[in-house]
Scaffold this active site. Structure first.
Site, mmCIF file in Angstrom:
data_model
loop_
_atom_site.group_PDB
_atom_site.id
_atom_site.type_symbol
_atom_site.label_atom_id
_atom_site.label_comp_id
_atom_site.label_asym_id
_atom_site.label_seq_id
_atom_site.Cartn_x
_atom_site.Cartn_y
_atom_site.Cartn_z
ATOM 1 N N ASP A 14 57.708 9.400 -0.755
ATOM 2 C CA ASP A 14 58.835 9.219 -1.677
ATOM 3 C C ASP A 14 58.429 9.591 -3.103
ATOM 4 O O ASP A 14 59.207 10.205 -3.845
ATOM 5 C CB ASP A 14 59.291 7.753 -1.620
ATOM 6 C CG ASP A 14 60.726 7.559 -2.080
ATOM 7 O OD1 ASP A 14 61.277 8.457 -2.735
ATOM 8 O OD2 ASP A 14 61.294 6.491 -1.808
ATOM 9 N N CYS A 240 63.899 8.283 -10.837
ATOM 10 C CA CYS A 240 65.316 8.541 -10.657
ATOM 11 C C CYS A 240 65.718 9.586 -11.689
ATOM 12 O O CYS A 240 65.647 9.306 -12.882
ATOM 13 C CB CYS A 240 66.075 7.247 -10.922
ATOM 14 S SG CYS A 240 67.026 6.709 -9.533
#
Lengths: 309, 309
Positions: A14, A240
């Protein structure tokens, strides 16, 4: 000890797929070795996706091969579809994880399939697994379970129904992911409870992001309602894009500190875990690493009594 | 609504006294006005201490005078001793807060008195209050309640005994402060429960720091065991000198977002609260502000239904 938890390190997947730089494989392997040395027992080492889409993950089969040399470590990979699953089975992973978005808009953007089409795909993957790789565990992670940046609020009934459909399709566990950092502790408790009411022991990991600073509070909330597996990323890697400077995934170091300070055994040695930032830093010299505990240091008088690593 | 909480903004005191720059008074007043406009109902506007020690707080009496013009806002100040309390009473504050360290080492360093000597001082302050300013509330905040950077572990029995001694000395409420950012959620629940068992409704605020990233998780833990007043600092002002880059106090914006997202009413309008960062930024142009929610923005679909501000 009050209890034990499993910290599933997702940084090599991730984290690394969220940064534009590709970490050279020798650094990936050093980093994974350092994580294992710290006592990490489950690592999502990469994903089996098109190298055109994610060149950072092109070497995942080699990373898996290396990681498998570590006894007692569960080697995971993310796969988005049947083709990826087959490659992952061939590579010898212990566990695959499949992202299934509760938000139709996000699902189409992420895997170009509706949630229902993904359930169908997973049904096929389970069949192939049963035939060719019966020992491989299959996890489905429900992305945008707590909200979606595209469609906003996600209906909890749909999340529960999706979890049920995934178990019916044959997965071994279903986790809930706060992909967009929109979850709050009350919602985390409510939704994990609702999912557990329907799929019981197949309720899997909490995958929380720290986009609005609630990552650890949401992990605590999940722990309170019985969740015992937590995804986290060393150095909070996995930013993000719409939240500049905001760390993405929950920071492994802070999460481990929280649990160990609470007397909940993670099996992870915090000093060695913090030392595992060094190979990460060397392998990705231009990326910022997050984490408050590494900056502040362990508190005076803090002892990890139950860690043998 | 599940419940309501009171967010006590400590930035103008705890935040501003931690930075070396002095914010000019006109900026302090603008900032306080913006906080009030956002719905903040309790503000620790400064401290009455020697201006030689803390020149940043030299104008506290004027700040109090201005803040008192806002109807319905509780105007608080920190005082370390009788002299400060008398000045605070003269200035017309609604409430004073007194720091009492559970750690003897920290107490001597902070206020040059042992905890027992502080209890004695507070006994005198309560008498003076009763005679001269009977409407002023007196809060004692037990600093280093969860650990001390000087002595390490702090005995919980001593914290409970100190809370009892403070109530016996006549204070109206006793809060618990994680001055050094060493608390964990299990400890927060245990210690607030133990203190409440002894002093009941006089159990006051949770004052948490985010030194190791656990600030919000610790506030959630305190909420879970019935705490309904939370200290926080806009922009996370109030750094920890030994934790470079680590924000100090819990960030008000993130804390309010957490509670409002949970359906717990804070009475604070989040957009206006985030707007209150602007006068803070203008008044302290060289300081870094923290906070994940302001950086990420409010989630798509997020509505604060119960806020009238």
């Amino acid at each position: 000890m009050e209890s034990s938890v499993l910290i599933s390190e997702v940084g090599p997947r991730d984290g690394l797929q969220s940064v534009s730089t590709t970490m050279p494989i020798e650094h990936k392997l050093c980093w994974i070795d350092a994580l294992v040395a710290a006592g990490v027992r489950e690592i999502e080492v990469g994903s089996f996706v098109s190298p055109k889409l994610l060149p950072q993950m092109a070497d995942t089969a080699l990373v898996v091969e290396h990681a498998l040399r570590h006894e007692g470590v569960t080697v995971m990979a993310l796969v988005p579809n049947l083709r990826g699953a087959q490659t992952a089975f061939d590579a010898g992973v212990h566990k695959i994880t499949l992202p299934v978005s509760a938000s139709k808009a996000h699902s189409l953007a992420n895997v170009k399939k509706t949630p229902q089409e993904m359930v169908q795909e997973i049904h096929t993957i389970v069949s192939v697994r049963n035939d060719l790789a019966p020992n491989v565990q299959i996890e489905a992670g429900i992305s945008t379970a707590f909200g979606c940046t595209l469609q906003g609020i996600v209906d909890e009934d749909e999340v529960v129904a999706l979890a049920k459909a995934l178990v019916d399709a044959g997965v071994d566990e279903v986790g809930l992911s706060d992909t967009t950092g929109m979850a709050n502790p009350a919602q985390v408790r409510r939704l994990f409870n609702r999912v557990r009411d329907v799929i019981g022991q197949k309720t899997g990991a909490a995958h929380m992001h720290n986009t609005r600073g609630l990552g650890l509070a949401n992990c605590l909330a999940a722990y309170d309602v019985g969740v015992r597996t937590f995804d986290a990323s060393l150095g909070g890697l996995g930013g993000c894009p719409y939240a500049p400077g905001a760390s993405g995934n929950v920071v492994t170091e802070d999460l481990v500190f929280m649990f160990e300070a609470m007397g909940v055994n993670t099996g992870i040695n915090l000093e060695k875990l913090i030392a595992a930032r060094e190979p990460l830093r060397i392998g990705l010299p231009t990326e910022s690493l997050y984490g408050m505990t590494p900056e502040a240091g362990l508190p005076k008088g803090f002892v990890q009594e139950f860690v043998n690593v």
